[in-house]
Write a protein that holds these residues in place. Structure first.
Motif, mmCIF file in Angstrom:
data_model
loop_
_atom_site.group_PDB
_atom_site.id
_atom_site.type_symbol
_atom_site.label_atom_id
_atom_site.label_comp_id
_atom_site.label_asym_id
_atom_site.label_seq_id
_atom_site.Cartn_x
_atom_site.Cartn_y
_atom_site.Cartn_z
ATOM 1 N N PRO A 196 -3.354 -10.085 2.678
ATOM 2 C CA PRO A 196 -2.763 -8.747 2.610
ATOM 3 C C PRO A 196 -1.451 -8.672 3.397
ATOM 4 O O PRO A 196 -1.360 -9.216 4.493
ATOM 5 C CB PRO A 196 -3.823 -7.858 3.255
ATOM 6 N N ALA A 197 -0.466 -8.009 2.835
ATOM 7 C CA ALA A 197 0.789 -7.799 3.552
ATOM 8 C C ALA A 197 0.502 -6.999 4.822
ATOM 9 O O ALA A 197 -0.207 -5.990 4.779
ATOM 10 C CB ALA A 197 1.776 -7.053 2.668
ATOM 11 N N GLU A 198 1.054 -7.456 5.930
ATOM 12 C CA GLU A 198 0.767 -6.824 7.223
ATOM 13 C C GLU A 198 1.821 -5.775 7.527
ATOM 14 O O GLU A 198 3.020 -6.004 7.350
ATOM 15 C CB GLU A 198 0.703 -7.889 8.315
ATOM 16 N N SER A 199 1.403 -4.669 8.048
ATOM 17 C CA SER A 199 2.325 -3.542 8.237
ATOM 18 C C SER A 199 3.444 -3.897 9.203
ATOM 19 O O SER A 199 4.567 -3.402 9.075
ATOM 20 C CB SER A 199 1.569 -2.297 8.716
ATOM 21 N N LEU A 200 3.171 -4.797 10.167
ATOM 22 C CA LEU A 200 4.195 -5.166 11.143
ATOM 23 C C LEU A 200 5.371 -5.869 10.478
ATOM 24 O O LEU A 200 6.477 -5.884 11.003
ATOM 25 C CB LEU A 200 3.597 -6.098 12.197
ATOM 26 N N ARG A 215 6.263 0.197 3.566
ATOM 27 C CA ARG A 215 4.849 0.153 3.949
ATOM 28 C C ARG A 215 3.939 0.803 2.922
ATOM 29 O O ARG A 215 2.899 0.257 2.565
ATOM 30 C CB ARG A 215 4.642 0.842 5.306
ATOM 31 N N ALA A 216 4.307 1.973 2.472
ATOM 32 C CA ALA A 216 3.413 2.686 1.545
ATOM 33 C C ALA A 216 3.159 1.855 0.298
ATOM 34 O O ALA A 216 2.062 1.854 -0.253
ATOM 35 C CB ALA A 216 3.996 4.039 1.184
ATOM 36 N N GLU A 217 4.194 1.146 -0.162
ATOM 37 C CA GLU A 217 4.041 0.409 -1.409
ATOM 38 C C GLU A 217 3.285 -0.906 -1.207
ATOM 39 O O GLU A 217 2.525 -1.331 -2.072
ATOM 40 C CB GLU A 217 5.414 0.119 -2.015
ATOM 41 N N HIS A 218 3.498 -1.562 -0.062
ATOM 42 C CA HIS A 218 3.019 -2.938 0.054
ATOM 43 C C HIS A 218 1.898 -3.180 1.051
ATOM 44 O O HIS A 218 1.214 -4.187 0.938
ATOM 45 C CB HIS A 218 4.196 -3.852 0.426
ATOM 46 N N VAL A 219 1.702 -2.302 2.006
ATOM 47 C CA VAL A 219 0.730 -2.623 3.064
ATOM 48 C C VAL A 219 -0.663 -2.834 2.472
ATOM 49 O O VAL A 219 -1.154 -2.046 1.676
ATOM 50 C CB VAL A 219 0.721 -1.526 4.153
ATOM 51 N N GLY A 220 -1.276 -3.938 2.840
ATOM 52 C CA GLY A 220 -2.610 -4.245 2.357
ATOM 53 C C GLY A 220 -2.638 -4.909 0.991
ATOM 54 O O GLY A 220 -3.700 -5.386 0.559
ATOM 55 N N ARG A 221 -1.522 -4.967 0.321
ATOM 56 C CA ARG A 221 -1.481 -5.583 -1.019
ATOM 57 C C ARG A 221 -1.471 -7.094 -0.867
ATOM 58 O O ARG A 221 -0.748 -7.636 -0.048
ATOM 59 C CB ARG A 221 -0.225 -5.128 -1.755
#
Lengths: 122, 147
Positions: free
Chosen positions: B55-59, B66-72
């Protein structure tokens, strides 16, 4: 067995008012608070309440079943809700500004504790 | 050997630690690629075993992303190889994902049976062998060192 609740909001101020308030709600509704997400016996908390996406991501990856609530300000809501949408069974958004009715996050928190109690009893 | 194991799956990390320690290796695990990069700079590892999709990390994301990619799920395994190659001489990337679940898995086929040299590091990229529902990291290591 009581469901365990780990609360970590602003680790620089572990006894801040919101931390203590959430712990009080947890214990008043049948939960017990713990100081670690995972203890030395590798038992994970049933529920975690955290303050950042990074902490929530780590909690998600370090545990198998813990339900994680992420507190967020209105300015953070979009990114938190996008993250929640990717793991809805395990992550819940906790807007600091309270929603109403069925979306009330405090209601979700209390229901999660109650469901954890039933799951533990079965 | 001292091995760094990077996988966002708790089951795979636990399985890998158990398998590799049973063979006498020292194993350090992490679920975050940011932490993995910090570890290879501060400690010496003989081998790195990496997941491909994490998963893409928010940092690592700017506020607008962030809204689009975090956790993806992101194919972070490939750039991790490039970043680690200067510090770790044997690197394997192993994915449990197949073509039906993620397009990046198809790219893994190109590397079937090949060892790639990156900055002096020997790199194998593969679909992971599985055992009891988790990755067989011991087998991954064996294939990496086999050449």
């Amino acid at each position: 067995m009581k469901p365990t609740v780990y609360v970590q909001l602003d680790p620089r101020r572990p006894h801040n008012a919101l931390n203590e308030a959430i712990k009080l709600v947890a214990t008043s509704n049948g939960g017990q608070t713990v100081n670690q997400l995972i203890d030395q016996q590798e038992t994970e908390a049933n529920i975690a309440v955290v303050y950042s996406l990074e902490t929530a991501q780590r909690a998600l990856k370090e545990t198998e079943k813990t339900v994680v609530f992420i507190t967020c300000l209105p300015s953070e809501r979009d990114e938190v809700e996008a993250f929640v949408a990717r793991s809805p069974a395990r992550i819940k958004a906790w807007p600091i500004v309270e929603r109403r009715g069925e979306e009330n996050v405090m209601r979700q928190f209390i229901d999660t504790i109650a469901n954890s109690t039933k799951a533990g009893a079965s | 050997m001292k091995i760094l194991l990077v996988d966002d799956s708790l089951a795979n990390r636990r399985a890998g630690k158990r398998q590799l320690e049973a063979d006498g290796h020292e194993v350090v695990t992490t679920c975050e690629y940011v932490e993995a990069l910090r570890l290879v700079k501060t400690e010496t590892f003989d081998v790195a075993l990496l997941d491909l999709l994490m998963p893409a990390e928010s940092l690592m994301l700017g506020p607008d992303a962030r809204a689009e990619h975090v956790g993806r799920e992101t194919a972070i395994g490939f750039p991790l190889v490039l970043t680690m190659a200067m510090n770790v001489k044997f690197i394997a990337v192993a994915t449990a994902t197949n073509h039906h679940n993620h397009p990046m898995s198809a790219a893994v086929d190109w590397f079937y049976g090949r060892t790639v040299i990156v900055d002096g590091a020997r790199v194998r990229i593969m679909h992971s062998p599985m055992v009891e529902g988790a990755k067989d990291w011991a087998e991954v290591l064996q294939r990496l060192l086999a050449d």
